[in-house]
Design a protein around this motif. Structure first.
Motif, short mmCIF file in Angstrom:
data_model
loop_
_atom_site.label_atom_id
_atom_site.label_comp_id
_atom_site.label_asym_id
_atom_site.label_seq_id
_atom_site.Cartn_x
_atom_site.Cartn_y
_atom_site.Cartn_z
N TYR A 35 -38.40 -2.27 -15.03
CA TYR A 35 -38.98 -3.51 -15.53
C TYR A 35 -40.10 -3.96 -14.60
O TYR A 35 -40.04 -3.74 -13.38
CB TYR A 35 -37.93 -4.62 -15.62
CG TYR A 35 -36.94 -4.45 -16.74
CD1 TYR A 35 -35.84 -3.62 -16.60
CD2 TYR A 35 -37.13 -5.10 -17.95
CE1 TYR A 35 -34.94 -3.45 -17.64
CE2 TYR A 35 -36.24 -4.94 -19.00
CZ TYR A 35 -35.14 -4.12 -18.84
OH TYR A 35 -34.27 -3.95 -19.87
N LEU A 90 -38.82 -3.83 -10.91
CA LEU A 90 -37.36 -3.83 -10.82
C LEU A 90 -36.78 -2.59 -11.47
O LEU A 90 -37.18 -2.21 -12.58
CB LEU A 90 -36.79 -5.07 -11.50
CG LEU A 90 -37.11 -6.41 -10.84
CD1 LEU A 90 -36.85 -7.56 -11.82
CD2 LEU A 90 -36.27 -6.60 -9.58
N ASN A 98 -26.97 0.38 -23.34
CA ASN A 98 -26.69 -0.92 -23.96
C ASN A 98 -25.60 -1.71 -23.24
O ASN A 98 -24.97 -2.58 -23.85
CB ASN A 98 -26.31 -0.74 -25.44
CG ASN A 98 -27.36 0.03 -26.20
OD1 ASN A 98 -28.55 -0.05 -25.90
ND2 ASN A 98 -26.93 0.81 -27.17
N GLU A 99 -25.36 -1.40 -22.00
CA GLU A 99 -24.40 -2.16 -21.21
C GLU A 99 -25.12 -3.05 -20.20
O GLU A 99 -26.34 -2.95 -20.03
CB GLU A 99 -23.44 -1.21 -20.50
CG GLU A 99 -22.54 -0.47 -21.46
CD GLU A 99 -21.39 0.22 -20.74
OE1 GLU A 99 -20.58 0.84 -21.43
OE2 GLU A 99 -21.32 0.12 -19.50
N LYS A 100 -24.36 -3.88 -19.51
CA LYS A 100 -24.96 -4.81 -18.57
C LYS A 100 -25.71 -4.05 -17.48
O LYS A 100 -25.33 -2.95 -17.09
CB LYS A 100 -23.91 -5.71 -17.95
CG LYS A 100 -22.86 -4.99 -17.13
CD LYS A 100 -21.82 -5.97 -16.62
CE LYS A 100 -20.75 -5.29 -15.80
NZ LYS A 100 -19.72 -6.25 -15.34
N LEU A 101 -26.80 -4.68 -17.04
CA LEU A 101 -27.67 -4.07 -16.06
C LEU A 101 -27.36 -4.60 -14.66
O LEU A 101 -27.11 -5.79 -14.46
CB LEU A 101 -29.13 -4.37 -16.39
CG LEU A 101 -29.66 -3.89 -17.74
CD1 LEU A 101 -31.11 -4.32 -17.91
CD2 LEU A 101 -29.52 -2.39 -17.88
N PHE A 103 -29.36 -4.83 -11.22
CA PHE A 103 -30.73 -4.72 -10.72
C PHE A 103 -30.77 -4.45 -9.23
O PHE A 103 -29.91 -4.93 -8.46
CB PHE A 103 -31.51 -6.01 -10.99
CG PHE A 103 -31.98 -6.16 -12.41
CD1 PHE A 103 -31.16 -6.74 -13.36
CD2 PHE A 103 -33.23 -5.71 -12.79
CE1 PHE A 103 -31.59 -6.88 -14.68
CE2 PHE A 103 -33.67 -5.85 -14.09
CZ PHE A 103 -32.85 -6.43 -15.04
N GLY A 104 -31.79 -3.69 -8.81
CA GLY A 104 -32.11 -3.56 -7.42
C GLY A 104 -32.94 -4.76 -6.98
O GLY A 104 -33.28 -5.63 -7.78
#
Lengths: 112, 111
Positions: A35, A90, A98-101, A103-104
């Protein structure tokens, strides 16, 4: 367990240069997404990879490319950098599509 | 293109008060996720809603998914200073399974 790791944390480039950003997902996660987040805006989807295959591409020019390696880590490449590419990039991993992300912390790219 | 709109952009709240942030999509969503990003940090997952009309609670936070699966809301009661940050909704579109983030609601709290 380590979270999503990204490198480098900060990067300064000049217009026309090329950049490679790296991401290591959480162990066991098969999907990596990239992203772009400009200050004051929400993250904009660039790419999603799952099991080393591209599963989605956002509205970004062909100067942006990515790949996922057999160990599920990923690289984002941007060619011919423009001033407008300055942003926080990101990486996020998920166990499956399609599952929760998760993030770094991101790579802050500045193009001068 | 498919968009997820979020309002308000900014929310200034007196400590102890309630507020709500709203999220609307131009297309039907498979699910909607909410994330919180603290200043200088990265988005952190809060919750995912999948079913039409679903309501989920996390302590002082209440999340709703609309009947048509095109809108969602986050309601926070008795706001605390720890609630400071930007709240993003992210919708997974049914037709292409791309996760689109709203622009976020940035919350500041007056003590």
């Amino acid at each position: 367990d380590a979270g999503v790791t990204q490198s480098p944390t900060h990067l300064i480039k000049t217009r026309g240069q090329h950049v490679t950003l790296r991401c290591s997902p959480i162990s066991g996660h098969k999907s990596v997404s990239w992203y772009q987040q400009v200050l004051g805006q929400g993250p904009q989807f660039i790419f999603q990879y799952y099991e080393k295959e591209e599963r989605g591409r956002g509205n970004f020019p062909d100067r942006f490319s990515a790949r996922q390696f057999p160990n599920y880590s990923s690289e984002l490449n941007v060619n011919a950098l423009l001033l407008g590419d300055s942003a926080l990039y990101l990486c996020a991993s998920s166990f499956d599509l399609n599952e929760k992300l998760f993030f770094g912390s991101g790579t802050q790219l500045s193009v001068l | 293109g498919q968009q997820v709109m979020q309002i308000p952009q900014y929310q200034h709240v007196q400590e102890g008060e309630d507020f709500t942030t709203y999220c609307n999509s131009s297309t039907t969503l498979s699910n909607i996720q909410w994330y919180k990003q603290r200043p200088g940090g990265h988005p952190v997952f809060l919750i995912q809603l999948v079913k039409s009309g679903e309501v989920k609670k996390q302590k002082r936070l209440t999340f709703q998914f609309g009947e048509a699966k095109k809108n969602s809301s986050l309601h926070i009661t008795a706001t605390q200073t720890t609630d400071v940050g930007t709240y993003f909704c992210a919708g997974l579109h049914s037709n292409d399974y791309k996760l689109s983030f709203g622009a976020g609601t940035t919350v500041t709290v007056r003590a």
